[in-house]
Design an enzyme around this catalytic site. Structure first.
Site, PDB file in Angstrom:
ATOM      1  N   HIS A   1      -3.182   9.576  -0.557  1.00 37.04           N
ATOM      2  CA  HIS A   1      -3.697   8.839  -1.730  1.00 37.04           C
ATOM      3  C   HIS A   1      -5.182   8.575  -1.473  1.00 37.04           C
ATOM      4  O   HIS A   1      -5.598   7.439  -1.208  1.00 37.04           O
ATOM      5  CB  HIS A   1      -2.909   7.547  -1.904  1.00 37.04           C
ATOM      6  CG  HIS A   1      -3.087   6.887  -3.247  1.00 37.04           C
ATOM      7  ND1 HIS A   1      -3.865   7.410  -4.263  1.00 37.04           N
ATOM      8  CD2 HIS A   1      -2.563   5.724  -3.730  1.00 37.04           C
ATOM      9  CE1 HIS A   1      -3.817   6.598  -5.299  1.00 37.04           C
ATOM     10  NE2 HIS A   1      -3.046   5.568  -5.013  1.00 37.04           N
TER      11      HIS A   1
ATOM     12  N   ARG B   1     -11.075   0.230  -7.113  1.00 36.39           N
ATOM     13  CA  ARG B   1     -10.572   1.559  -7.477  1.00 36.39           C
ATOM     14  C   ARG B   1     -11.471   2.182  -8.561  1.00 36.39           C
ATOM     15  O   ARG B   1     -11.697   3.391  -8.579  1.00 36.39           O
ATOM     16  CB  ARG B   1      -9.123   1.465  -7.977  1.00 36.39           C
ATOM     17  CG  ARG B   1      -8.097   1.128  -6.885  1.00 36.39           C
ATOM     18  CD  ARG B   1      -7.928   2.280  -5.901  1.00 36.39           C
ATOM     19  NE  ARG B   1      -7.668   3.514  -6.608  1.00 36.39           N
ATOM     20  CZ  ARG B   1      -6.456   3.945  -6.997  1.00 36.39           C
ATOM     21  NH1 ARG B   1      -5.384   3.230  -6.700  1.00 36.39           N
ATOM     22  NH2 ARG B   1      -6.321   5.086  -7.637  1.00 36.39           N
TER      23      ARG B   1
ATOM     24  N   GLN C   1      -7.222   5.808  -3.185  1.00 32.76           N
ATOM     25  CA  GLN C   1      -6.919   4.490  -2.637  1.00 32.76           C
ATOM     26  C   GLN C   1      -7.670   4.279  -1.323  1.00 32.76           C
ATOM     27  O   GLN C   1      -8.240   3.203  -1.092  1.00 32.76           O
ATOM     28  CB  GLN C   1      -5.412   4.349  -2.410  1.00 32.76           C
ATOM     29  CG  GLN C   1      -4.993   2.974  -1.946  1.00 32.76           C
ATOM     30  CD  GLN C   1      -5.241   1.922  -3.019  1.00 32.76           C
ATOM     31  OE1 GLN C   1      -4.829   2.073  -4.152  1.00 32.76           O
ATOM     32  NE2 GLN C   1      -5.925   0.842  -2.658  1.00 32.76           N
TER      33      GLN C   1
ATOM     34  N   ARG D   1      -1.474  13.282 -10.406  1.00 39.84           N
ATOM     35  CA  ARG D   1      -0.587  12.488  -9.545  1.00 39.84           C
ATOM     36  C   ARG D   1       0.729  13.234  -9.495  1.00 39.84           C
ATOM     37  O   ARG D   1       1.370  13.416 -10.544  1.00 39.84           O
ATOM     38  CB  ARG D   1      -0.406  11.075 -10.096  1.00 39.84           C
ATOM     39  CG  ARG D   1       0.715  10.298  -9.433  1.00 39.84           C
ATOM     40  CD  ARG D   1       0.717   8.835  -9.768  1.00 39.84           C
ATOM     41  NE  ARG D   1      -0.327   8.132  -9.031  1.00 39.84           N
ATOM     42  CZ  ARG D   1      -0.368   6.808  -8.846  1.00 39.84           C
ATOM     43  NH1 ARG D   1       0.588   6.032  -9.347  1.00 39.84           N
ATOM     44  NH2 ARG D   1      -1.352   6.259  -8.171  1.00 39.84           N
TER      45      ARG D   1
ATOM     46  N   CYS E   1      -2.455  -1.961  -1.509  1.00 41.25           N
ATOM     47  CA  CYS E   1      -2.882  -1.083  -2.611  1.00 41.25           C
ATOM     48  C   CYS E   1      -2.266  -1.498  -3.939  1.00 41.25           C
ATOM     49  O   CYS E   1      -2.825  -1.188  -4.994  1.00 41.25           O
ATOM     50  CB  CYS E   1      -2.534   0.365  -2.285  1.00 41.25           C
ATOM     51  SG  CYS E   1      -0.756   0.663  -2.195  1.00 41.25           S
TER      52      CYS E   1
ATOM     53  N   ASP F   1       1.963  -1.692   2.584  1.00 43.87           N
ATOM     54  CA  ASP F   1       2.287  -1.030   1.317  1.00 43.87           C
ATOM     55  C   ASP F   1       3.792  -1.181   1.129  1.00 43.87           C
ATOM     56  O   ASP F   1       4.521  -1.572   2.059  1.00 43.87           O
ATOM     57  CB  ASP F   1       1.866   0.453   1.377  1.00 43.87           C
ATOM     58  CG  ASP F   1       2.103   1.204   0.059  1.00 43.87           C
ATOM     59  OD1 ASP F   1       2.257   0.540  -0.998  1.00 43.87           O
ATOM     60  OD2 ASP F   1       2.145   2.450   0.081  1.00 43.87           O
TER      61      ASP F   1
HETATM   62  N1   CP Z   1      -2.483   1.623  -5.994  1.00 44.07           N
HETATM   63  C1   CP Z   1      -2.164   2.454  -6.987  1.00 44.07           C
HETATM   64  O1   CP Z   1      -2.345   3.665  -6.923  1.00 44.07           O
HETATM   65  O2   CP Z   1      -1.612   1.835  -8.070  1.00 44.07           O
HETATM   66  P1   CP Z   1      -0.942   2.567  -9.313  1.00 44.07           P
HETATM   67  O3   CP Z   1       0.295   3.267  -8.803  1.00 44.07           O
HETATM   68  O4   CP Z   1      -0.625   1.460 -10.279  1.00 44.07           O
HETATM   69  O5   CP Z   1      -1.897   3.553  -9.883  1.00 44.07           O
HETATM   70  N1  NVA Z   2       3.191   4.508  -1.325  1.00 45.73           N
HETATM   71  C1  NVA Z   2       3.270   4.147  -2.726  1.00 45.73           C
HETATM   72  C2  NVA Z   2       1.916   3.874  -3.268  1.00 45.73           C
HETATM   73  C3  NVA Z   2       1.883   3.408  -4.691  1.00 45.73           C
HETATM   74  C4  NVA Z   2       0.487   3.237  -5.216  1.00 45.73           C
HETATM   75  C5  NVA Z   2       3.971   5.253  -3.505  1.00 45.73           C
HETATM   76  O1  NVA Z   2       3.719   6.431  -3.221  1.00 45.73           O
HETATM   77  O2  NVA Z   2       4.759   4.938  -4.395  1.00 45.73           O
END
Ligand code: CP
Ligand code: NVA
Length: 300
Positions: free
Chosen positions: A125, A285, A128, A98, A257, A217
């Site tokens: 993502h 997920r 997701q 990540r 999400c 989101d």
């Molecule tokens: N939706 C999602 O990726 O959640 P987290 O940031 O908690 O992993």
């Molecule tokens: N768009 C958000 C998604 C979190 C799961 C971010 O990147 O923070």
């Protein structure tokens, strides 16, 4: 070189359907493709769903997850990304990250012989997106010809959702404020992935009308905290509330999400209301992460 999963479009439409089918298989039917091997899970940003679902999915595939914070690995500060990748492939059957910059997952994938999974970047993502597609398939009974609406920031989550929805034959509707929207080239790219139609408006009512799934989101993604006040002003009017949901198809589901900010991008009534499938979506997920890793490791 192994297959990696950096974007939804790393799969063909046929492969995406197969991954969704693998997600519904019993765990024992997958064998244990990570038996005796590890999976590196590197996080430059916080996580709840992604860390837990990936750790458990690795365990269910017979492997051992090793969580590491981004600052411990220090991509390009402690050592080059390519050195990290080449060292980790000696321990692990798969590397997942990540990251702030999408180029990091691209460089990891280019430098290693094991699959690399994008656990969220500034661009996309895809884990997701897969869970979103699985959830819509379960709730709508099929995706082909159905309509997905996304209201809010055209961000990493929106991009992966649009990609998978288009590939699986859904009409795509976006409602985004100017400056936070998809440009013409991006809309054309999504259309060419297979959507019967792609439309964008600044009016949420245009996008939501008749939709079968309504997504949103956060207005403030990780790394954008200094823009919080400006973004909250820019997105006022884009909150998914009961009035907005009443424009959707009577059977429409609400999806997010998560993490969700009630009172901002979604009202508490919608988030916690009868149309919300956000916990099913979150639980998916795990099943979709297990499926895509099994696929990358050769399960068919
Ligand atoms: N939706 C999602 O990726 O959640 P987290 O940031 O908690 O992993
Ligand atoms: N768009 C958000 C998604 C979190 C799961 C971010 O990147 O923070």
């Amino acid at each position: 070189m192994s297959r990696s999963f950096l974007n939804i479009t790393d799969l063909s439409a046929e492969e995406a359907r197969l991954v969704l089918e693998i997600a519904e298989r019993p765990i024992v039917a997958l064998g244990r493709p990570l038996e005796g091997r590890g999976a590196a899970l590197i996080f430059e940003k916080p996580s709840n769903r992604t860390r837990h679902s990936m750790e458990m999915a690795v365990f269910q595939l017979g492997g051992h997850p090793v969580y590491t914070r981004g600052e411990e690995v220090g991509f390009d500060s402690r050592e080059p990304v390519e050195d990290v990748a080449k060292i980790m492939e000696g321990y692990h059957g798969l590397i997942a990250a990540r990251v702030f910059s999408h180029s990091i997952v691209e460089r990891l994938a280019a430098a290693t012989s094991v699959p690399v999974v994008n656990m969220l970047s500034d661009w996309s993502h895809p884990l997701q997106g897969l869970a979103d597609a699985l959830t819509m398939q379960q709730c709508l009974g099929g995706l082909d010809g159905r309509t997905v609406a996304y209201v809010g920031d055209y961000n990493n989550v929106a991009r992966s959702l649009c990609e998978v929805s288009a590939m699986l034959g859904m009409h795509v509707r976006l409602a985004c404020p100017t400056g936070f929207d998809a440009d013409v080239a991006e809309l054309e790219r999504i259309l060419l992935l297979g959507a019967p139609s792609v439309e964008q408006s600044t009016r949420p009512s245009d996008a939501v009308a008749g939709a079968h799934a309504v997504h949103t989101d956060t207005w403030v993604s990780m790394g954008q905290e200094t823009e919080k006040e400006a973004r909250r002003q820019a997105f006022e009017g884009y909150r998914v509330d009961d009035a907005m949901m009443s424009l959707a198809d009577p059977s429409a589901v609400f999806m997010h999400c998560m993490p969700a900010y009630r009172g901002f991008e979604v009202s508490a009534e919608v988030m916690d209301g009868p149309r919300s499938v956000v916990f099913q979506q979150g639980h998916n997920r795990l099943h979709s992460a297990r499926a895509v890793m099994a696929f990358l490791l050769g399960v068919r």
